[in-house]
Design a protein around this motif. Structure first.
Motif, mmCIF file in Angstrom:
data_model
loop_
_atom_site.group_PDB
_atom_site.id
_atom_site.type_symbol
_atom_site.label_atom_id
_atom_site.label_comp_id
_atom_site.label_asym_id
_atom_site.label_seq_id
_atom_site.Cartn_x
_atom_site.Cartn_y
_atom_site.Cartn_z
ATOM 1 N N ASP A 45 0.785 -1.285 0.179
ATOM 2 C CA ASP A 45 0.200 -0.020 0.015
ATOM 3 C C ASP A 45 0.897 1.204 0.128
ATOM 4 O O ASP A 45 2.188 1.332 -0.123
ATOM 5 C CB ASP A 45 -0.962 -0.090 1.069
ATOM 6 C CG ASP A 45 -0.332 -0.123 2.392
ATOM 7 O OD1 ASP A 45 0.887 0.155 2.623
ATOM 8 O OD2 ASP A 45 -0.789 -0.425 3.440
ATOM 9 N N ARG A 46 0.359 2.298 -0.073
ATOM 10 C CA ARG A 46 1.162 3.623 0.044
ATOM 11 C C ARG A 46 1.929 3.954 0.971
ATOM 12 O O ARG A 46 3.339 4.344 1.056
ATOM 13 C CB ARG A 46 0.269 4.871 -0.267
ATOM 14 C CG ARG A 46 -0.647 4.681 -1.431
ATOM 15 C CD ARG A 46 -1.402 6.147 -1.748
ATOM 16 N NE ARG A 46 -2.587 6.114 -2.874
ATOM 17 C CZ ARG A 46 -3.070 6.724 -3.508
ATOM 18 N NH1 ARG A 46 -2.579 8.068 -3.434
ATOM 19 N NH2 ARG A 46 -3.854 6.582 -4.466
ATOM 20 N N ALA A 47 1.477 3.230 2.407
ATOM 21 C CA ALA A 47 2.312 3.663 3.563
ATOM 22 C C ALA A 47 3.611 2.568 3.353
ATOM 23 O O ALA A 47 4.687 3.137 3.850
ATOM 24 C CB ALA A 47 1.512 3.395 4.728
ATOM 25 N N GLY A 48 3.249 1.554 2.799
ATOM 26 C CA GLY A 48 4.319 0.453 2.677
ATOM 27 C C GLY A 48 5.372 0.866 1.687
ATOM 28 O O GLY A 48 6.611 0.790 2.062
ATOM 29 N N ALA A 49 4.915 1.585 0.796
ATOM 30 C CA ALA A 49 5.892 1.867 -0.411
ATOM 31 C C ALA A 49 6.589 3.150 0.420
ATOM 32 O O ALA A 49 7.902 3.001 -0.034
ATOM 33 C CB ALA A 49 5.310 2.210 -1.616
ATOM 34 N N PRO A 145 3.433 11.791 1.021
ATOM 35 C CA PRO A 145 2.149 11.068 0.368
ATOM 36 C C PRO A 145 1.245 11.706 -1.125
ATOM 37 O O PRO A 145 0.882 11.012 -1.713
ATOM 38 C CB PRO A 145 1.343 10.959 1.842
ATOM 39 C CG PRO A 145 2.312 10.952 2.933
ATOM 40 C CD PRO A 145 3.247 12.082 2.308
ATOM 41 N N SER A 146 1.307 13.038 -0.892
ATOM 42 C CA SER A 146 0.719 13.585 -1.784
ATOM 43 C C SER A 146 1.492 13.291 -3.108
ATOM 44 O O SER A 146 0.791 13.594 -4.376
ATOM 45 C CB SER A 146 0.141 14.982 -1.364
ATOM 46 O OG SER A 146 1.434 15.828 -1.530
ATOM 47 N N SER A 147 2.629 13.552 -2.939
ATOM 48 C CA SER A 147 3.518 13.258 -4.242
ATOM 49 C C SER A 147 3.322 12.151 -4.773
ATOM 50 O O SER A 147 3.516 11.879 -6.147
ATOM 51 C CB SER A 147 4.864 13.664 -3.762
ATOM 52 O OG SER A 147 5.163 15.098 -3.423
ATOM 53 N N LEU A 148 3.284 11.007 -3.909
ATOM 54 C CA LEU A 148 3.081 9.698 -4.445
ATOM 55 C C LEU A 148 1.697 9.677 -5.257
ATOM 56 O O LEU A 148 1.667 8.851 -6.226
ATOM 57 C CB LEU A 148 3.016 8.785 -3.241
ATOM 58 C CG LEU A 148 2.933 6.994 -3.712
ATOM 59 C CD1 LEU A 148 3.983 6.882 -4.810
ATOM 60 C CD2 LEU A 148 3.213 6.264 -2.449
ATOM 61 N N SER A 149 0.824 10.315 -4.645
ATOM 62 C CA SER A 149 -0.496 10.449 -5.387
ATOM 63 C C SER A 149 -0.406 11.024 -6.777
ATOM 64 O O SER A 149 -0.965 10.448 -7.570
ATOM 65 C CB SER A 149 -1.449 10.995 -4.735
ATOM 66 O OG SER A 149 -1.740 10.357 -3.229
ATOM 67 N N PHE A 209 3.709 16.231 -11.367
ATOM 68 C CA PHE A 209 4.682 15.915 -10.527
ATOM 69 C C PHE A 209 4.862 17.164 -9.692
ATOM 70 O O PHE A 209 5.280 17.311 -8.583
ATOM 71 C CB PHE A 209 6.037 15.435 -11.226
ATOM 72 C CG PHE A 209 6.030 13.927 -11.590
ATOM 73 C CD1 PHE A 209 5.171 13.149 -11.148
ATOM 74 C CD2 PHE A 209 6.905 13.506 -12.154
ATOM 75 C CE1 PHE A 209 4.903 11.816 -11.494
ATOM 76 C CE2 PHE A 209 7.042 12.140 -12.665
ATOM 77 C CZ PHE A 209 5.846 11.185 -12.330
ATOM 78 N N ASP A 210 4.940 18.219 -10.353
ATOM 79 C CA ASP A 210 5.374 19.539 -9.887
ATOM 80 C C ASP A 210 4.285 20.114 -8.825
ATOM 81 O O ASP A 210 4.487 20.551 -7.788
ATOM 82 C CB ASP A 210 5.680 20.684 -10.709
ATOM 83 C CG ASP A 210 6.998 20.420 -11.591
ATOM 84 O OD1 ASP A 210 7.897 19.824 -11.032
ATOM 85 O OD2 ASP A 210 7.170 20.692 -12.545
ATOM 86 N N THR A 211 2.969 19.928 -9.200
ATOM 87 C CA THR A 211 2.015 20.466 -8.389
ATOM 88 C C THR A 211 1.706 19.503 -7.173
ATOM 89 O O THR A 211 1.300 19.837 -6.317
ATOM 90 C CB THR A 211 0.607 20.372 -9.238
ATOM 91 O OG1 THR A 211 0.344 19.118 -9.822
ATOM 92 C CG2 THR A 211 0.617 21.520 -10.312
#
Length: 213
Positions: A45-49, A145-149, A209-211
């Motif tokens: 999941d995202r936290a794991g990554a 985390p928002s960057s991963l999104s 990516f930048d935003t």
């Protein structure tokens, strides 16, 4: 998705956007971490990554899938990203830039079958570091985390967009006794036009990516 991103990474026109190559490689690695095992990924999941550390990566690396073709292989995409962050950890930014501007070997050969060229990735703080708009990799901080999104959204854009044009096949080297063929201005303009079109198609990825950062 790996095949599409690899086509962009391999295209000569992408040399003009160094940070794009790095971010595409990071996007592929993130996709490997998040994709289910049925697609060759680790199913995190995202936290794991975001929380994955080098020791954990070392333990699970053998679970990453392998594709018949090297340009679509999750294990090869992982190898390339570990090469990047290992170089960033142990060498200069110039070394990272030189690596980012290298094209992968053509043909069916698999990179992941070779030893890691930069095992300094074992010293990294995290496996998904931030990459700023100038191509600097943060060796001490993982992406937000928002960057991963945003990375995930960029991957969706890549999948939904048109199929990238494959990189032009280099011409066979001329025999020593033969004169070298000169490229005409028209041919050069056509190549630059195709490169501009390719870069335009991936500008949306850069904006995501930048935003997201």
């Amino acid at each position: 998705m790996i095949r599409r991103a690899t086509a962009i990474i391999q295209h000569p026109g992408t040399h003009r956007v160094f940070r794009l190559r790095l971010r595409l490689r990071r996007m592929l690695f993130a996709a490997v971490l998040l994709a289910p095992a049925s697609h060759g990924g680790l199913g995190l999941d995202r936290a794991g990554a975001l929380g994955l550390r080098p020791d954990g990566m070392h333990r699970v690396r053998g679970q990453i899938g392998v594709a018949p073709e090297g340009d679509a292989c999750p294990a090869c995409a992982t190898w390339s990203w570990l090469d990047v962050i290992g170089t960033n950890s142990g060498w200069s930014h110039g070394s990272v830039r030189a690596l980012g501007n290298c094209r992968d070997e053509d043909g069916p050969a698999h990179r992941h079958r070779r030893p890691d060229p930069n095992p300094d990735w074992h010293l990294c703080v995290g496996m998904l570091p931030a990459v700023d708009r100038w191509g600097w990799i943060d060796a001490y901080r993982s992406i937000h985390p928002s960057s991963l999104s945003a990375v995930i959204s960029a991957a969706a854009l890549l999948l939904d967009g048109p199929e990238p044009a494959p990189a032009p096949v280099p011409a066979a080297p001329a025999m020593p006794a033969s004169p070298r063929r000169q490229m005409s201005r028209e041919e050069e303009e056509q190549i630059l036009k195709r490169a501009d079109e390719l870069i335009a198609r991936v500008e949306a990825i850069l904006r995501e990516f930048d935003t997201g950062r």
